[in-house]
Every structure is written in C-alpha cells, then in structure tokens.
Design a protein around this motif. Structure first.
Motif, PDB file in Angstrom:
ATOM      1  N   VAL A 184       0.834  -1.195   0.000  1.00 23.44           N
ATOM      2  CA  VAL A 184       0.000   0.000   0.000  1.00 23.44           C
ATOM      3  C   VAL A 184       0.871   1.247   0.000  1.00 23.44           C
ATOM      4  N   ASP A 185       0.527   2.189  -0.866  1.00 21.29           N
ATOM      5  CA  ASP A 185       1.189   3.488  -0.904  1.00 21.29           C
ATOM      6  C   ASP A 185       0.353   4.457  -0.074  1.00 21.29           C
ATOM      7  N   LEU A 186       0.869   4.830   1.106  1.00 27.94           N
ATOM      8  CA  LEU A 186       0.112   5.680   2.005  1.00 27.94           C
ATOM      9  C   LEU A 186      -0.158   7.056   1.400  1.00 27.94           C
ATOM     10  N   ALA A 187       0.778   7.569   0.618  1.00 35.69           N
ATOM     11  CA  ALA A 187       0.546   8.864  -0.007  1.00 35.69           C
ATOM     12  C   ALA A 187      -0.631   8.802  -0.971  1.00 35.69           C
ATOM     13  N   GLU A 188      -0.763   7.688  -1.654  1.00 33.89           N
ATOM     14  CA  GLU A 188      -1.855   7.544  -2.604  1.00 33.89           C
ATOM     15  C   GLU A 188      -3.202   7.407  -1.899  1.00 33.89           C
ATOM     16  N   LEU A 189      -3.184   6.804  -0.725  1.00 32.24           N
ATOM     17  CA  LEU A 189      -4.414   6.558   0.019  1.00 32.24           C
ATOM     18  C   LEU A 189      -4.538   7.480   1.226  1.00 32.24           C
ATOM     19  N   ALA A 190      -3.915   8.630   1.167  1.00 32.41           N
ATOM     20  CA  ALA A 190      -3.965   9.561   2.303  1.00 32.41           C
ATOM     21  C   ALA A 190      -5.386  10.050   2.560  1.00 32.41           C
ATOM     22  N   GLY A 191      -6.131  10.343   1.505  1.00 32.47           N
ATOM     23  CA  GLY A 191      -7.506  10.817   1.670  1.00 32.47           C
ATOM     24  C   GLY A 191      -8.402   9.796   2.340  1.00 32.47           C
ATOM     25  N   PRO A 192      -8.469   8.557   1.818  1.00 32.75           N
ATOM     26  CA  PRO A 192      -9.281   7.539   2.493  1.00 32.75           C
ATOM     27  C   PRO A 192      -8.824   7.265   3.924  1.00 32.75           C
ATOM     28  N   ALA A 193      -7.497   7.296   4.152  1.00 32.04           N
ATOM     29  CA  ALA A 193      -7.008   7.082   5.513  1.00 32.04           C
ATOM     30  C   ALA A 193      -7.469   8.198   6.442  1.00 32.04           C
ATOM     31  N   ALA A 194      -7.507   9.437   5.945  1.00 26.39           N
ATOM     32  CA  ALA A 194      -7.987  10.561   6.757  1.00 26.39           C
ATOM     33  C   ALA A 194      -9.466  10.394   7.087  1.00 26.39           C
ATOM     34  N   LEU A 195     -10.261   9.914   6.125  1.00 23.80           N
ATOM     35  CA  LEU A 195     -11.674   9.655   6.406  1.00 23.80           C
ATOM     36  C   LEU A 195     -11.842   8.616   7.505  1.00 23.80           C
ATOM     37  N   GLN A 196     -11.049   7.558   7.429  1.00 22.76           N
ATOM     38  CA  GLN A 196     -11.143   6.520   8.447  1.00 22.76           C
ATOM     39  C   GLN A 196     -10.695   7.037   9.811  1.00 22.76           C
ATOM     40  N   ALA A 197      -9.649   7.859   9.839  1.00 21.68           N
ATOM     41  CA  ALA A 197      -9.191   8.429  11.105  1.00 21.68           C
ATOM     42  C   ALA A 197     -10.274   9.308  11.726  1.00 21.68           C
ATOM     43  N   LEU A 198     -10.953  10.087  10.896  1.00 19.33           N
ATOM     44  CA  LEU A 198     -12.041  10.922  11.403  1.00 19.33           C
ATOM     45  C   LEU A 198     -13.184  10.057  11.934  1.00 19.33           C
ATOM     46  N   GLY A 199     -13.492   8.992  11.218  1.00 21.16           N
ATOM     47  CA  GLY A 199     -14.541   8.090  11.700  1.00 21.16           C
ATOM     48  C   GLY A 199     -14.188   7.483  13.047  1.00 21.16           C
ATOM     49  N   ILE A 200     -12.926   7.105  13.236  1.00 22.17           N
ATOM     50  CA  ILE A 200     -12.498   6.538  14.520  1.00 22.17           C
ATOM     51  C   ILE A 200     -12.615   7.580  15.629  1.00 22.17           C
ATOM     52  N   LEU A 201     -12.255   8.826  15.339  1.00 19.68           N
ATOM     53  CA  LEU A 201     -12.376   9.887  16.342  1.00 19.68           C
ATOM     54  C   LEU A 201     -13.829  10.088  16.761  1.00 19.68           C
ATOM     55  N   LEU A 202     -14.754  10.028  15.804  1.00 21.30           N
ATOM     56  CA  LEU A 202     -16.163  10.183  16.145  1.00 21.30           C
ATOM     57  C   LEU A 202     -16.644   9.030  17.030  1.00 21.30           C
ATOM     58  N   LEU A 203     -16.203   7.832  16.729  1.00 21.57           N
ATOM     59  CA  LEU A 203     -16.593   6.691  17.560  1.00 21.57           C
ATOM     60  C   LEU A 203     -15.983   6.783  18.957  1.00 21.57           C
TER      61      LEU A 203
END
Length: 338
Positions: free
Chosen positions: A45-64
């Motif tokens: 996995v290229d984290l730079a390529e998936l930075a946007g989806p990873a940020a969405l998931q991080a935000l979802g975890i913060l809400l939970l």
C-alpha cells in the motif's frame, strides 16, 4: 451510587445516535477505496496515494471514540447505539431487507458496502454493551475481587476472538453469499452464526465489569494485525488459509479499518471505565436517618411530656399523679398560733 442527570442522558443519546452511524460510514467510505486498491493491484500500500481515504477513516475513529467518552457523563448514549445494532443484525439475517432499505433511504453505496461486510455489526453491539457495563458500575462500583478479575482477563479475549470469527463466518455465509450470487433467501445457519457471534461478543465485553483491563490484550492484537494491511503479501495469504466464508470477510473488515477502530475503542473504554468507577466510589452515600428518638451510640431518647409543650394546661404526668398529702402546721407556726 452516582447517577447521571436527565440532561446528560438526553445530550449523550443525541450525540451517540448521530456520531456512531456517521463514524461507521466514514470507515466504510475510506475502506471501500482501500479494498479495491489492494485487491486490484495486489501490491504494498502506498500511504501517499491513500492519504484521503485514511484521513476519512481516522475521522470516523475519532467520532466513535467521542461516543465512548460520553460514557463518563452518562451511559444512555452508548446504550442507544446498542439499540441501533438491531438494524445491522436484522440485515445480516435477512439480506433482502437491505435492498429495500437502500432504495427507500438512498444510503450511499459506501455505507451499503460497510453494512454488507459487517462494519456496524461488529462495532455497534460492542458500544452498546460498554454502556450497559458502565451503568452497572455506576450503581455498584466495588471491585469484584482478584479471582473474578483473573477469570475476566482470560475469558474476555477468548470470547471476543470466537465471537468475531463466528460473526465473520455468518456474514460470509449469509450476506456476502446473497449479494455475490443474488440469492436473497434466508439461511438458518448464517442466522445462527450471526446471533451466536453477537452474543459471544456481548459477553466478552460484559465481563470487563470483573476485569477492567481485560480488553488491553485484544486491543494490542488488533493493532498489530491491522498494521499488517500495509504488507498485503504477508497478511492476506495467511487469511486465505482460513475457511472461505471467513477469508472472504476478515480481509475486508481489516481494510475497512474495523480492527483499528475496535482496538482504539477498547483502549478508550478502558480509560472511561476506570474513570467512571473512581467517580462512583468517591460519590458520598445517601444519609440514612436513624430510628425515631434514637441516635447511634446513645440510649433511646423519648419525646418530652405534653406539659413541656403546653405549660399551665394541666397536661402531663403532674396532672395525673396522686395528690401530695399535707399535714397541719406545727403549733405556734400557723397564722393563728400564739
């Protein structure tokens, strides 16, 4: 006992029933991109390529996590999320109902994929059971002793592991089978697996009332396993050795970020549980009035006689006592004496 106020319950319920579905939806939205990227290219996995989806998931975890933190003020919000868990359980047992709901409510496709792969089915029962445990701890915060603590520390990880495995098997047998082959008939084996897995997960969280640190080991294991998503050549060949029903579900759940989210929720809940127990133990006990006319460490005190309340009325013991006999005065002492 330290009970939450009515206002705290209302506010936490509103927060929870809004943030929990949105958090799960953000996990599914980012995870859908992860899943298609990893499975399509089958490379690291290229984290730079998936930075946007990873940020969405991080935000979802913060809400939970915010939903879990509301348990400090009231357990009502978490319990409300447990009630919301009835919907994904129902969809897992009756896959055709999800199609009708998606058409009626117009759910985003990412959220629908999250429901199909069991993201809320894994998370919401956990959150609801956390609320129930916090409510019980508020009422009886006393520790359950080292023996039960040891039992809970061993039993919780075992129950959670078997519960999640049974849930993954039930999802792969029922929900995924239905949507991959467009066969929406109800399968009793899948229904039993979903219900059994949910019950095991609920019990695994419930025993944390005996052992507040029982979820630390599962959290550590989940973090390590989910980190291996960055190395798909290592993780997925091992997962594909499992039964087909499980191997078709677990990789997607990990890519959706469910493992990381669950681990962070376990850690947050451990902190909240300790905080709630400490506050409940510090709360002053309600005073107990002594029996009428009696104080602790003293002899009974009887009420005063009526004559003290109504002096000069003839009421009281004196009015009922026999007359004191009088004797004639001694000679020479009376008024007529000489």
């Amino acid at each position: 006992m330290r009970r939450s106020s009515t206002l705290a319950r209302i506010i936490t319920v509103i927060i929870a029933i809004v943030l929990a579905p949105v958090g799960a939806g953000l996990l599914a939205g980012g995870g859908r991109v992860w899943m298609y990227t990893v499975f399509q290219y089958a490379r690291e996995v290229d984290l730079a390529e998936l930075a946007g989806p990873a940020a969405l998931q991080a935000l979802g975890i913060l809400l939970l996590v915010a939903v879990v933190v509301t348990g400090i003020w009231s357990s009502a919000g978490l319990i409300a999320v447990g009630v919301l868990a009835l919907a994904p359980v129902f969809f897992a047992m009756f896959p055709a109902a999800l199609i009708a709901t998606q058409r009626a409510v117009r759910l985003p496709l990412e959220w629908t994929d999250g429901i199909i792969y069991g993201v809320p089915l894994v998370l919401f029962p956990v959150l609801g059971t956390m609320g129930v445990v916090l409510a019980l701890v508020r009422r009886r915060p006393e520790p359950k002793g080292p023996a039960l603590g040891l039992v809970g520390g061993i039993l919780s990880p075992v129950l959670l592991a078997f519960g999640v495995g049974l849930l993954a098997w039930g999802i792969g047998t029922g929900m995924l089978y239905a949507y991959q082959r467009f066969e929406m008939t109800v399968q009793p084996i899948a229904v039993a697996a979903v219900l059994g897995g949910t019950i095991l997960v609920v019990i695994g969280i419930a025993v944390t009332r005996w052992s507040p640190f029982a979820l630390l080991l599962p959290a550590l294991v989940l973090l390590v396993v989910n980190a291996l998503v960055l190395l798909p050549d290592v993780l997925f060949p091992a997962l594909f050795q499992l039964p087909r029903e499980i191997s078709s579900t677990l990789p997607a759940l990990l890519l959706f970020g469910t493992g990381t989210a669950t681990a962070v929720l376990y850690l947050s809940y451990t902190f909240v549980l300790r905080r709630v127990r400490a506050r409940a133990q510090q709360a002053p006990a309600a005073p107990v009035a002594p029996p009428f006319g009696q104080l602790q460490g003293q002899h009974p005190i009887y009420p005063p006689s009526p004559a003290q309340y109504f002096p000069g009325t003839g009421m009281g013991p004196a009015s009922h006592s026999p007359a004191i006999p009088t004797y004639p005065p001694a000679p020479g002492t009376g008024p007529t004496g000489s």
